[in-house]
Write a protein that holds these residues in place. Structure first.
Motif, mmCIF file in Angstrom:
data_model
loop_
_atom_site.group_PDB
_atom_site.id
_atom_site.type_symbol
_atom_site.label_atom_id
_atom_site.label_comp_id
_atom_site.label_asym_id
_atom_site.label_seq_id
_atom_site.Cartn_x
_atom_site.Cartn_y
_atom_site.Cartn_z
ATOM 1 N N THR A 87 0.845 -1.191 0.000
ATOM 2 C CA THR A 87 0.000 0.000 0.000
ATOM 3 C C THR A 87 0.882 1.244 0.000
ATOM 4 O O THR A 87 1.756 1.379 0.841
ATOM 5 N N ARG A 89 0.493 5.279 0.373
ATOM 6 C CA ARG A 89 -0.492 6.238 0.865
ATOM 7 C C ARG A 89 -0.024 7.673 0.694
ATOM 8 O O ARG A 89 1.157 7.965 0.735
ATOM 9 N N SER A 91 0.562 11.280 2.178
ATOM 10 C CA SER A 91 1.011 11.653 3.525
ATOM 11 C C SER A 91 -0.011 12.501 4.276
ATOM 12 O O SER A 91 0.019 12.565 5.499
ATOM 13 N N ASN A 93 -3.538 12.314 3.541
ATOM 14 C CA ASN A 93 -4.841 11.642 3.565
ATOM 15 C C ASN A 93 -4.604 10.157 3.329
ATOM 16 O O ASN A 93 -4.392 9.732 2.200
ATOM 17 N N ASN A 94 -4.656 9.362 4.397
ATOM 18 C CA ASN A 94 -4.406 7.927 4.287
ATOM 19 C C ASN A 94 -5.405 7.213 3.386
ATOM 20 O O ASN A 94 -5.190 6.071 3.005
ATOM 21 N N ASN A 95 -6.529 7.869 3.073
ATOM 22 C CA ASN A 95 -7.542 7.240 2.223
ATOM 23 C C ASN A 95 -7.266 7.448 0.732
ATOM 24 O O ASN A 95 -7.963 6.909 -0.103
ATOM 25 N N LYS A 97 -4.801 6.336 -1.860
ATOM 26 C CA LYS A 97 -3.775 5.297 -1.842
ATOM 27 C C LYS A 97 -3.818 4.444 -3.098
ATOM 28 O O LYS A 97 -4.788 4.468 -3.859
ATOM 29 N N ASN A 111 -10.712 6.852 -0.128
ATOM 30 C CA ASN A 111 -11.141 5.493 0.182
ATOM 31 C C ASN A 111 -12.199 4.943 -0.766
ATOM 32 O O ASN A 111 -12.764 3.893 -0.512
#
Length: 186
Positions: A87, A89, A91, A93-95, A97, A111
């Motif tokens: 994965t 990602r 930096s 916004n982890n959603n 990706k 997401n």
């Protein structure tokens, strides 16, 4: 108790048990626990015991290893990341990706999967444009209500509630619920 010894090799600190010490020889400076190396600084630098998880840095790469012989990531002229699911990602916004797994490559925006490449490829979003690499005006545009084909930015076909084949400014065929029409211009 010897706290330091000097000669061809130098040891600073106790070497018994779990005591930390520095060992210097002709090719490296080692940070050790007892006699077990925790980090070595030389032609190849390692951080972590090389029998377990550690990083190794040499003249051409930075490697992440899970044991003495298994490399899961290499960063150099050609970088490689190996593993189960990978994965990447954003930096902030982890959603946002990209997920690479055994059978697919997925792109997520907040997401939501906006593209999935695998046995069955799915690309979704507002308007999707597929372009030619040598002429951005040769393209296919998929929007909410139609599928359009452009040749050098001229709309040559449109498929939707009204389907048209041919340039609308010239001869073309138009089809809708009202019927099929052959046209000469708009």
């Amino acid at each position: 108790v010897t706290l330091a010894s000097y000669g061809a090799d130098v040891t600073i600190g106790r070497t018994d048990g779990t005591e930390s010490n520095v060992f210097i020889d002709n090719n490296s400076v080692d940070i050790r626990t007892g006699t077990k190396v925790s980090a070595s600084f030389g032609t190849t630098t390692t951080i972590g015991p090389t029998s377990g998880q550690h990083v190794s840095i040499d003249t051409d790469s930075f490697d992440v290893k899970t044991d003495s012989s298994t490399t899961v990531a290499t960063f150099g002229a050609n970088s490689t990341i190996t593993g189960g699911t990978i994965t990447l990602r954003n930096s902030t916004n982890n959603n946002d990706k990209v997920v690479i797994s055994e059978d697919s490559f997925e792109v997520f925006d907040n997401n939501n999967a906006v593209a999935s490449f695998g046995a069955n490829t799915v690309i979704e979003g507002g308007t999707i444009t597929l372009r030619n690499t040598t002429n951005n005006n040769d393209k296919v545009v998929i929007s909410q209500d139609k599928f359009q084909v452009f040749d050098n930015n001229t709309d040559v076909a449109s498929f939707g509630a009204v389907t048209r084949i041919g340039d609308v400014a010239n001869e073309h065929i138009s089809a809708s619920s009202a019927g099929i029409t052959l046209k000469d211009g708009s």
